[in-house]
Motif scaffolding. Structure first.
Motif, PDB file in Angstrom:
ATOM      1  N   LEU A  13      37.431 -86.166   0.178  1.00 32.25           N
ATOM      2  CA  LEU A  13      38.782 -86.243   0.739  1.00 32.25           C
ATOM      3  C   LEU A  13      39.759 -85.368  -0.029  1.00 32.25           C
ATOM      4  N   VAL A  14      39.676 -85.393  -1.349  1.00 29.60           N
ATOM      5  CA  VAL A  14      40.568 -84.582  -2.179  1.00 29.60           C
ATOM      6  C   VAL A  14      40.332 -83.104  -1.911  1.00 29.60           C
ATOM      7  N   LEU A  15      39.083 -82.701  -1.840  1.00 24.26           N
ATOM      8  CA  LEU A  15      38.770 -81.301  -1.576  1.00 24.26           C
ATOM      9  C   LEU A  15      39.244 -80.871  -0.187  1.00 24.26           C
ATOM     10  N   ALA A  16      39.050 -81.722   0.796  1.00 17.41           N
ATOM     11  CA  ALA A  16      39.467 -81.378   2.155  1.00 17.41           C
ATOM     12  C   ALA A  16      40.986 -81.248   2.246  1.00 17.41           C
ATOM     13  N   TRP A  17      41.717 -82.193   1.661  1.00 21.14           N
ATOM     14  CA  TRP A  17      43.180 -82.120   1.685  1.00 21.14           C
ATOM     15  C   TRP A  17      43.676 -80.939   0.875  1.00 21.14           C
ATOM     16  N   GLY A  18      43.009 -80.634  -0.225  1.00 18.09           N
ATOM     17  CA  GLY A  18      43.398 -79.470  -1.021  1.00 18.09           C
ATOM     18  C   GLY A  18      43.161 -78.175  -0.264  1.00 18.09           C
ATOM     19  N   PHE A  19      42.050 -78.110   0.461  1.00 15.57           N
ATOM     20  CA  PHE A  19      41.714 -76.917   1.226  1.00 15.57           C
ATOM     21  C   PHE A  19      42.760 -76.640   2.297  1.00 15.57           C
ATOM     22  N   VAL A  20      43.332 -77.678   2.870  1.00 14.21           N
ATOM     23  CA  VAL A  20      44.349 -77.531   3.908  1.00 14.21           C
ATOM     24  C   VAL A  20      45.754 -77.544   3.303  1.00 14.21           C
ATOM     25  N   GLY A  21      45.967 -78.421   2.341  1.00 19.98           N
ATOM     26  CA  GLY A  21      47.321 -78.649   1.834  1.00 19.98           C
ATOM     27  C   GLY A  21      47.874 -77.537   0.971  1.00 19.98           C
TER      28      GLY A  21
END
Length: 40
Positions: A13-21
């Motif tokens: 989740l952290v990686l996915a949000w970081g990739f987008v955020g």
């Protein structure tokens, strides 16, 4: 029959949000900087 229902991990989740955020925040920041030039 094996039921393999693993959820999403916190790291994923952290990686996915970081990739987008991160690019999103960068784009908003750059837009605000350019908008401030209009008011000078």
């Amino acid at each position: 029959m094996e039921n393999n229902t693993q959820g999403t991990t916190t790291l994923q989740l952290v990686l996915a949000w970081g990739f987008v955020g991160i690019p999103l925040v960068w784009g908003v920041f750059q837009t605000l900087l350019n908008a401030l030039k209009l008011f000078q």
